[in-house]
Design a protein around this motif. Structure first.
Motif, short mmCIF file in Angstrom:
data_model
loop_
_atom_site.label_atom_id
_atom_site.label_comp_id
_atom_site.label_asym_id
_atom_site.label_seq_id
_atom_site.Cartn_x
_atom_site.Cartn_y
_atom_site.Cartn_z
N ARG A 67 13.96 -11.11 -8.26
CA ARG A 67 13.53 -9.83 -8.39
C ARG A 67 12.15 -9.78 -8.69
O ARG A 67 11.58 -8.70 -8.29
CB ARG A 67 14.50 -8.87 -8.97
N PHE A 68 11.58 -10.32 -9.71
CA PHE A 68 10.26 -10.24 -10.19
C PHE A 68 9.42 -11.35 -9.78
O PHE A 68 9.91 -12.52 -9.59
CB PHE A 68 10.44 -10.25 -11.78
N THR A 69 8.18 -11.03 -9.48
CA THR A 69 7.19 -12.16 -9.11
C THR A 69 5.95 -11.80 -10.12
O THR A 69 5.41 -10.91 -10.15
CB THR A 69 6.75 -11.95 -7.71
N ILE A 70 5.50 -12.97 -10.75
CA ILE A 70 4.26 -12.92 -11.36
C ILE A 70 3.17 -13.65 -10.48
O ILE A 70 3.46 -14.61 -9.77
CB ILE A 70 4.22 -13.86 -12.52
N SER A 71 1.92 -13.14 -10.45
CA SER A 71 0.69 -13.57 -9.93
C SER A 71 -0.45 -13.23 -10.62
O SER A 71 -0.44 -12.70 -11.76
CB SER A 71 0.87 -13.04 -8.59
N ARG A 72 -1.51 -14.04 -10.30
CA ARG A 72 -2.72 -13.79 -10.98
C ARG A 72 -3.86 -13.83 -10.02
O ARG A 72 -4.05 -14.49 -8.98
CB ARG A 72 -2.83 -14.93 -12.33
N ASP A 73 -4.93 -13.26 -10.48
CA ASP A 73 -6.19 -13.23 -9.99
C ASP A 73 -7.47 -13.68 -10.80
O ASP A 73 -8.03 -12.85 -11.73
CB ASP A 73 -6.59 -11.85 -9.37
N ASN A 74 -7.66 -14.78 -10.94
CA ASN A 74 -8.58 -15.26 -12.04
C ASN A 74 -9.82 -14.87 -11.84
O ASN A 74 -10.35 -14.76 -12.89
CB ASN A 74 -8.64 -16.91 -11.98
N ALA A 75 -10.27 -14.19 -10.54
CA ALA A 75 -11.45 -13.65 -10.67
C ALA A 75 -11.72 -12.35 -11.12
O ALA A 75 -12.94 -11.82 -11.55
CB ALA A 75 -12.21 -13.68 -8.92
N LYS A 76 -10.41 -11.91 -11.11
CA LYS A 76 -10.37 -10.42 -11.96
C LYS A 76 -10.01 -10.46 -13.51
O LYS A 76 -9.67 -9.37 -13.90
CB LYS A 76 -9.44 -9.65 -11.11
N ASN A 77 -9.58 -11.60 -13.64
CA ASN A 77 -8.88 -11.66 -15.37
C ASN A 77 -7.72 -11.08 -15.26
O ASN A 77 -7.68 -10.40 -16.30
CB ASN A 77 -9.98 -11.31 -16.34
#
Length: 127
Positions: free
Chosen positions: A67-77
């Protein structure tokens, strides 16, 4: 100094979706795995999910898997927590946290594995 600022919480009905964001500053964001935790009133802080520093690996608590998804954008911290099919049991204050150690890999799910915490954002799900 290290700062983590969450946003995106709110009050929704069961079945709805929310996306939480957490912006980090004061450290090299791309070198640290990040975690999401939550704490409901009267309960211990519990692990929700973790994403590796390079975003190659994610881990989830059984209660939110699928149900939950984690993601990240290292360019945007920024690290995100996409929450779908929300249930009243998901009601809690949600916190993002930075791993204690840079470049650490693996399954680290305890609050003590994380050194820095945001102020939290409230998520309330009504039936």
């Amino acid at each position: 100094q290290v700062q983590l600022v969450e946003s995106g919480g709110g009050s929704v009905q069961a079945g709805a979706s929310l996306r939480l964001s957490c912006v980090g500053s004061g450290f090299t964001f791309s070198r640290y795995a990040m975690g999401w935790f939550r704490q409901a009133p009267g309960k211990e802080r519990e692990f929700v999910g973790r994403i590796s520093f390079g975003a190659g690996s994610t881990y989830y608590a059984a209660a939110v898997e699928g149900r939950f998804t984690i993601s990240r954008d290292n360019a945007k911290n920024t690290v995100y927590l996409e929450m779908n099919s929300l249930k009243p049991g998901d009601t809690a204050v949600y916190y993002c946290a930075r791993d204690t150690l840079a470049l650490r890999v693996g399954r680290h799910f305890a609050p003590s594995d994380y050194t820095n915490w945001g102020q939290g954002t409230q998520v309330t799900v009504s039936s």
